[in-house]
Scaffold this motif. Sequence first.
Motif, short mmCIF file in Angstrom:
data_model
loop_
_atom_site.label_atom_id
_atom_site.label_comp_id
_atom_site.label_asym_id
_atom_site.label_seq_id
_atom_site.Cartn_x
_atom_site.Cartn_y
_atom_site.Cartn_z
N TYR A 116 0.87 -1.18 0.00
CA TYR A 116 0.00 0.00 0.00
C TYR A 116 0.91 1.23 0.00
CZ TYR A 116 -3.83 -3.14 1.14
OH TYR A 116 -4.76 -4.14 1.10
N ASP A 154 1.82 4.34 -7.61
CA ASP A 154 0.58 3.74 -8.11
C ASP A 154 0.88 2.40 -8.78
OD1 ASP A 154 -2.04 3.37 -8.75
OD2 ASP A 154 -2.15 4.95 -10.25
N SER A 191 1.68 -0.38 -6.22
CA SER A 191 0.48 -0.92 -5.57
C SER A 191 -0.32 -1.80 -6.52
CB SER A 191 -0.40 0.23 -5.05
OG SER A 191 0.21 0.85 -3.93
N GLN A 192 -0.44 -1.36 -7.76
CA GLN A 192 -1.22 -2.13 -8.73
C GLN A 192 -0.62 -3.52 -8.96
OE1 GLN A 192 -2.54 -0.42 -12.42
NE2 GLN A 192 -2.79 1.61 -11.54
N THR A 208 -3.11 -0.82 -2.62
CA THR A 208 -3.88 0.35 -3.02
C THR A 208 -3.01 1.60 -2.87
OG1 THR A 208 -5.90 -0.70 -2.22
CG2 THR A 208 -6.02 1.65 -2.69
N TYR A 209 -3.17 2.52 -3.81
CA TYR A 209 -2.42 3.79 -3.77
C TYR A 209 -3.33 4.89 -3.25
CZ TYR A 209 -0.49 8.17 -5.63
OH TYR A 209 -0.03 9.45 -5.77
N TYR A 210 -2.83 5.69 -2.30
CA TYR A 210 -3.57 6.82 -1.75
C TYR A 210 -2.76 8.10 -1.97
CZ TYR A 210 -6.27 3.24 0.69
OH TYR A 210 -7.06 2.15 0.98
N VAL A 265 -5.69 3.23 5.04
CA VAL A 265 -4.98 2.00 4.69
C VAL A 265 -5.34 0.88 5.65
CG1 VAL A 265 -2.70 0.88 4.60
CG2 VAL A 265 -3.03 3.13 3.57
N CYS A 312 -8.87 -0.35 5.22
CA CYS A 312 -8.98 -1.19 4.03
C CYS A 312 -8.49 -2.61 4.32
CB CYS A 312 -8.17 -0.57 2.89
SG CYS A 312 -8.15 -1.56 1.37
N SER A 358 -10.97 -6.33 4.66
CA SER A 358 -10.81 -7.23 3.52
C SER A 358 -11.01 -8.68 3.92
CB SER A 358 -9.41 -7.07 2.92
OG SER A 358 -9.19 -5.76 2.49
#
Length: 218
Positions: free
Chosen positions: A135, A151, A154-155, A160-162, A177, A180, A184
Amino acid sequence: PFSMLEESVDYTILVSNNGIMEGEPFDFQKNAILKFVELMNDNDTLSVYTIGEDAGVVLENTTRKTFDSAVINKIELSDAQPRLYDSIINLLRKVEQKKAKRKIIIILSDGRDQNSRFTKDQMMETLSNSGCPIYTVGMKVLSNQHLSNLDEISQITGGTYYYTPRFKDLPESLKRVIECIKQSYVIKLKVKSVKADNQIHLLEVKVEETESVGEGLK
């Protein structure tokens, strides 16, 4: 079968402490980590490292009860170049050696890399085979030019990118983060009695509840 028992999480945070982070970018990173610890479960563990030639150790395998905030407050700015790619690969090797079932890496950075021995492509290839979600929390310091690196990281790892446009929002981004991660499902898949054919197959995972129906994810 789903279990109502929550698995403990091993968190690893990579902090940017190079010279251009002086002032608010650096102060709010440390504040974000202090707030993050308050949100951890009792059985979770935390390790913190800094970006440099390698991932520099700040603390390792600390629980919320044994955490000492003074260790975070004592992190100092460094003259070392932000060798982000080297630090990530070095950190990944440390995390892969841990015995924890659920391991999460979090990176606080502006995405810049200077003079890493490893190239971006080499890092991405290593990450694609790691199985450890990363993350990333991106902050604009000089420009937005390198934030796309975070980004992509994370992908490719399933994290995930914030993006955090204001430094004072860094604690809130780390809160998002951990929320999330806690919300999950962790799904473990075993395919039995099917011969390997080296072909790509679609797997659809769908969660249905009494009050709502989720869309299938392929």
